[in-house]
Design an enzyme around this catalytic site. Structure first.
Site, PDB file in Angstrom:
ATOM      1  CG  HIS A 129      -0.491   0.040   2.546  1.00 52.05           C
ATOM      2  ND1 HIS A 129       0.007   1.318   3.282  1.00 52.05           N
ATOM      3  CD2 HIS A 129       0.053  -0.794   3.393  1.00 52.05           C
ATOM      4  CE1 HIS A 129       0.396   1.114   4.272  1.00 52.05           C
ATOM      5  NE2 HIS A 129       0.545  -0.441   4.583  1.00 52.05           N
ATOM      6  CG  ASP A 178      -2.609   4.343   3.122  1.00 52.85           C
ATOM      7  OD1 ASP A 178      -1.989   3.187   2.617  1.00 52.85           O
ATOM      8  OD2 ASP A 178      -3.295   4.321   3.958  1.00 52.85           O
ATOM      9  CG  ASP A 226       2.936  -0.021   7.711  1.00 52.29           C
ATOM     10  OD1 ASP A 226       2.465  -0.437   6.760  1.00 52.29           O
ATOM     11  OD2 ASP A 226       2.256   0.188   8.691  1.00 52.29           O
ATOM     12  CG  HIS A 272       1.130   2.659  12.727  1.00 52.74           C
ATOM     13  ND1 HIS A 272       0.040   2.157  12.902  1.00 52.74           N
ATOM     14  CD2 HIS A 272       1.527   2.298  11.331  1.00 52.74           C
ATOM     15  CE1 HIS A 272      -0.548   1.420  11.689  1.00 52.74           C
ATOM     16  NE2 HIS A 272       0.503   1.618  10.669  1.00 52.74           N
ATOM     17  CG  ASP A 292       1.253  -3.802   4.726  1.00 51.13           C
ATOM     18  OD1 ASP A 292       2.026  -3.177   5.503  1.00 51.13           O
ATOM     19  OD2 ASP A 292       0.047  -3.732   4.800  1.00 51.13           O
ATOM     20  CD  GLU A 331      -2.967  -1.196   5.428  1.00 51.17           C
ATOM     21  OE1 GLU A 331      -2.939  -2.396   6.140  1.00 51.17           O
ATOM     22  OE2 GLU A 331      -2.385  -0.321   6.127  1.00 51.17           O
ATOM     23  CD  GLU A 332      -1.166   2.318   7.811  1.00 48.65           C
ATOM     24  OE1 GLU A 332      -1.840   1.739   8.575  1.00 48.65           O
ATOM     25  OE2 GLU A 332      -0.106   2.052   7.543  1.00 48.65           O
TER      26      GLU A 332
END
Length: 369
Positions: A75, A77, A106, A344, A163, A139-140
């Site tokens: 992904h 984003d 990520d 994150h 991922d 995705e997030e």
């Protein structure tokens, strides 16, 4: 594979801001790279549906029609704060941000690995079947890009998603289904100072429901969480409305249904005991999956890992990824660890060597018989 090429690609990507639904510049970068390699790149309608800058990218490269079509997925984003990333590479070849933003490994590490793997196969004329690369948006924010993917464009028989955290060798063989639920408690308003006994507090009712319900880790496969508790109002009125919003996950559909029934029962008992009512509803967000020992996709992924000298380390996950969605679409897809850590957070980091290894695994996955 040249490490300098991998380094430059990854550093390019992480410095392109791409919060969810703002992936336009990254998509343009990826499209250009894939088209240079001979892929036919399509953009679906997910961006328009979600109000984003771009849709998902679905890129297809012809190959030996006698071999199965394979998909590589990641992904585009990142989470917030992910704008104006200033990366640096330390003496051990580990990439960090400056500590004010996430790095974006990520999943730009996955994107880098896939672009590298595609270049390796094309430039070295490695034999492969038809190949698809899918780069999603959003995705997030709940796998939204994958959920809105134009599934008619998916031709692959199997997929590999780059991922997941964890060392190279990690493969996620099972993941949970997720259900989001909401409960609206209704009581009776009254003046909190003059006649509180005439009221029925929806906040007290909801608190009683939370106290009664299963919460946290219910068992090895099942979790429940309350994410929001809202009972907003003035202090001089007994509140007549309160809202709870939460989720439940399980790798067992039977357990998931059971825990949702237990939550609803706890809320109804709390409402009845207080003299109020509750309205409960649950929405399934995505399905779970499980790949058994003899599953052909699992065997293919394990063979690719072993070819590169990695020992397969199967794990059962507790989170969701685009792989859940692709699998529910009929394209069995396995997520593998590619080495990023502390995602994150502003401490996120990854070794460039792990991106290279992930690319090599992707090549092995696509080129094996």
């Amino acid at each position: 594979m040249e490490m300098e090429h991998i380094r430059n690609t990854f550093l390019d990507l992480v410095q392109i801001s791409s919060h969810s639904l703002h992936e336009g510049a990254v998509a343009a970068y990826c499209r250009a790279r894939l088209e240079q390699l001979g892929f036919v790149v399509e953009e679906d309608d997910a961006g328009r549906q979600l109000g984003g800058e771009t849709g998902n990218l679905i890129a297809t490269l012809p190959g030996d029609p006698s071999k199965p079509c394979m998909m590589l997925a990641a992904h585009m984003d990142t989470v917030i704060p992910g704008e104006h990333v200033r990366p640096s590479v330390d003496e051990q070849g580990v990439v960090w941000s400056d500590g004010t933003t996430v790095l974006g490994a990520d999943d730009k590490a996955g994107v880098t690995a896939i672009l590298t793997a595609a270049a390796e196969m094309v430039n070295n004329h490695l034999p492969h079947g038809p190949l698809q690369v899918v780069f999603t948006i959003g995705e997030e924010i709940g796998l939204q890009g994958a959920k809105h993917l134009d599934r008619s464009k998916l031709k692959a028989e199997f997929g590999l998603s780059l991922d997941s955290g964890g060392a190279l060798g990690t493969l996620v063989i099972a993941g949970p289904a997720q259900v989001k639920w909401e409960a609206i408690f209704t009581g009776k308003a009254a003046h909190a100072g003059v006649a509180p006994e005439r009221g029925v507090s929806a906040i007290k009712m909801a608190a009683g429901g939370v106290a009664r319900m299963p919460h946290g880790r219910v068992d090895a496969e099942t979790t429940v969480n309350v994410g929001s508790f809202v009972g907003d109002g003035p202090t001089n009125i007994v509140p007549d409305r309160a809202q709870l919003v939460g989720e439940a996950r399980s790798r067992s559909n039977e357990k998931l249904e059971r825990v949702l029934a237990d939550i609803e029962k706890a809320f109804e008992e709390a409402a009845h005991a207080a003299g109020g009512t509750v309205a409960f509803q649950a929405t399934r967000m995505y399905d779970g999956f499980r790949f058994a020992d003899g599953d052909p996709l699992r065997q293919r992924v394990e063979a690719a890992l072993q070819k590169l000298g990695f020992t397969p380390a199967p794990v059962e996950g507790g989170g969701g990824s685009d792989a859940n969605i692709y699998t529910s679409f009929g394209v069995p897809t396995m997520n593998i660890g590619i080495g990023y850590e502390d995602i994150h957070s502003v401490h996120e980091h990854i070794r460039l060597a792990d991106i290279k290894s992930a690319a090599e695994v992707a090549v092995a996955f696509c080129t094996q018989d």
